[in-house]
Design a protein around this motif. Structure first.
Motif, PDB file in Angstrom:
ATOM      1  N   THR A   1       0.878  -1.165   0.000  1.00 20.40           N
ATOM      2  CA  THR A   1       0.000   0.000   0.000  1.00 20.40           C
ATOM      3  C   THR A   1       0.915   1.213   0.000  1.00 20.40           C
ATOM      4  O   THR A   1       1.650   1.434   0.963  1.00 20.40           O
ATOM      5  N   ALA A   2       0.924   1.959  -1.095  1.00 23.53           N
ATOM      6  CA  ALA A   2       1.831   3.100  -1.203  1.00 23.53           C
ATOM      7  C   ALA A   2       1.210   4.177  -2.068  1.00 23.53           C
ATOM      8  O   ALA A   2       0.332   3.902  -2.893  1.00 23.53           O
ATOM      9  N   SER A   3       1.680   5.385  -1.882  1.00 19.18           N
ATOM     10  CA  SER A   3       1.237   6.486  -2.715  1.00 19.18           C
ATOM     11  C   SER A   3       2.151   6.583  -3.926  1.00 19.18           C
ATOM     12  O   SER A   3       3.317   6.925  -3.818  1.00 19.18           O
TER      13      SER A   3
ATOM     14  N   CYS B   1       2.568  -8.077   3.649  1.00 19.09           N
ATOM     15  CA  CYS B   1       1.792  -6.862   3.408  1.00 19.09           C
ATOM     16  C   CYS B   1       2.552  -5.691   4.022  1.00 19.09           C
ATOM     17  O   CYS B   1       3.043  -5.790   5.149  1.00 19.09           O
ATOM     18  N   ALA B   2       2.673  -4.596   3.283  1.00 23.97           N
ATOM     19  CA  ALA B   2       3.478  -3.474   3.763  1.00 23.97           C
ATOM     20  C   ALA B   2       2.862  -2.158   3.328  1.00 23.97           C
ATOM     21  O   ALA B   2       2.429  -1.999   2.186  1.00 23.97           O
TER      22      ALA B   2
ATOM     23  N   GLY C   1       4.593   2.051   7.044  1.00 19.75           N
ATOM     24  CA  GLY C   1       5.346   1.592   8.204  1.00 19.75           C
ATOM     25  C   GLY C   1       4.740   0.389   8.891  1.00 19.75           C
ATOM     26  O   GLY C   1       5.285  -0.128   9.870  1.00 19.75           O
ATOM     27  N   GLY C   2       3.606  -0.090   8.377  1.00 21.12           N
ATOM     28  CA  GLY C   2       2.972  -1.290   8.919  1.00 21.12           C
ATOM     29  C   GLY C   2       3.376  -2.515   8.107  1.00 21.12           C
ATOM     30  O   GLY C   2       3.477  -2.446   6.881  1.00 21.12           O
ATOM     31  N   TYR C   3       3.597  -3.631   8.794  1.00 26.49           N
ATOM     32  CA  TYR C   3       3.991  -4.881   8.140  1.00 26.49           C
ATOM     33  C   TYR C   3       3.205  -6.028   8.754  1.00 26.49           C
ATOM     34  O   TYR C   3       3.103  -6.143   9.973  1.00 26.49           O
ATOM     35  N   ALA C   4       2.626  -6.863   7.881  1.00 29.47           N
ATOM     36  CA  ALA C   4       1.833  -8.001   8.342  1.00 29.47           C
ATOM     37  C   ALA C   4       1.949  -9.101   7.293  1.00 29.47           C
ATOM     38  O   ALA C   4       2.464  -8.877   6.194  1.00 29.47           O
TER      39      ALA C   4
END
Length: 305
Positions: free
Chosen positions: A196-198, A238-239, A242-245
């Protein structure tokens, strides 16, 4: 000790902008020689220009790294083969492939044309197949390979207006699952990144303050984790922001119905047990599901004797 890519050769597709650009720069910064692939098309895949890819190469070389740009259309196998051959001629090996190239043609299913669906599948699924196929024998011969698929929450969970994109992004997980089994004896590890990124793919979909949190660099930290020497295998990472799962596909333990009860009425009557998640577990191959069901059947038959 830090993660290094010294001596490694990496191909990053769609590396002229956004996530691919970030991946390529980070790999080069840590010592990799990088093929910066980019057709240079617009977000919907139309047009082409090599300017963005050349700019990435310039940045890498300015910082003391090695790279070259290649404008292969990942949906065309002959162009991908030529790109891989060029990498072999220049550096003698290919260690890492990050399948990142993509396009969007978002429309509700009712309004989506066959072409809108086909074009997105061609780039995301066939493009991933083409690039992976072109490096597969090289990686087998050298007994080393790290391949990253780019999947998406749109495929794993669904997203309105993205039947084409979601279908392709789920399909690359099926490709990953089988390649893991076929590549393991040659130390070819295959993982997937769900970012998920801009980027320009999402620039008109999110407010500016949200875009600032969704940096490509945060996703790249995950991507590089999936393609170093000690990388995992068969992970969906999933990234974003700054979140990682991790995402995993689980299967419930399920039930067994005797032959005389194998009817839709009985399946429906046992739906609560079928959906009971208390003993669910991931399955590492399709065979294990068959084994599970046969074990249940055998246990039932044994109990009747």
């Amino acid at each position: 000790m830090g993660i290094s890519f010294e001596g490694k050769v990496a191909i990053v597709t769609g590396a002229g902008n956004g996530l691919g650009r970030s991946h390529a720069l980070a790999l080069a910064e840590r010592g990799a020689k990088v093929v910066v692939n980019d057709l240079g098309g617009a977000r919907d895949g139309m047009g082409q220009s090599s300017e963005a890819a050349r700019e990435v190469v310039r940045l890498i070389e300015e910082r003391g790294g090695e790279a070259f740009a290649h404008g292969a259309n990942v949906a065309k196998f002959d162009e991908v083969e030529e790109m891989v051959e060029q990498a072999l001629e220049k550096w003698g090996r290919v260690d890492i492939l990050i399948n990142n190239a993509g396009i969007l043609r978002d429309k509700s299913f009712a309004k989506m044309s066959v072409e809108d669906f086909q074009q997105v599948v061609d780039v995301h699924l066939m493009g991933t197949f083409n690039c992976t196929k072109a490096v597969w024998e090289i990686m087998r011969a050298q007994n080393y390979g790290r391949i990253v698929m780019t999947t998406s929450s749109s495929g794993m969970y669904g997203n309105f207006g993205q039947t084409n994109y979601g279908s392709a992004k789920m399909a690359v997980l099926g490709l990953m699952n089988t390649l893991v089994l076929e590549g393991i004896k040659n130390d070819i590890r295959v993982n997937a990144l769900a970012p998920t990124a801009s980027t320009r793919m999402t620039e008109d979909l999110m407010p500016e303050h949200v875009q600032k949190m969704l940096t490509p660099e945060a996703v790249t930290a995950g991507a590089l984790t999936l393609c170093h020497d000690d990388a995992p295998n068969r992970m969906i990472l999933c990234a974003g922001a700054g979140g990682y799962a991790s995402t995993r596909i689980f299967e419930t333990d399920g039930i067994y119905l005797p032959v005389d009860q194998q009817t839709p009425e009985q399946v429906w009557a046992h739906f609560d047990q079928i959906n009971d998640t208390t003993q669910q577990e991931p399955l590492d191959s399709a065979v294990l599901q068959t084994e599970k069901f046969l074990t249940k059947a055998a246990a039932h038959l044994s109990a009747q004797k």
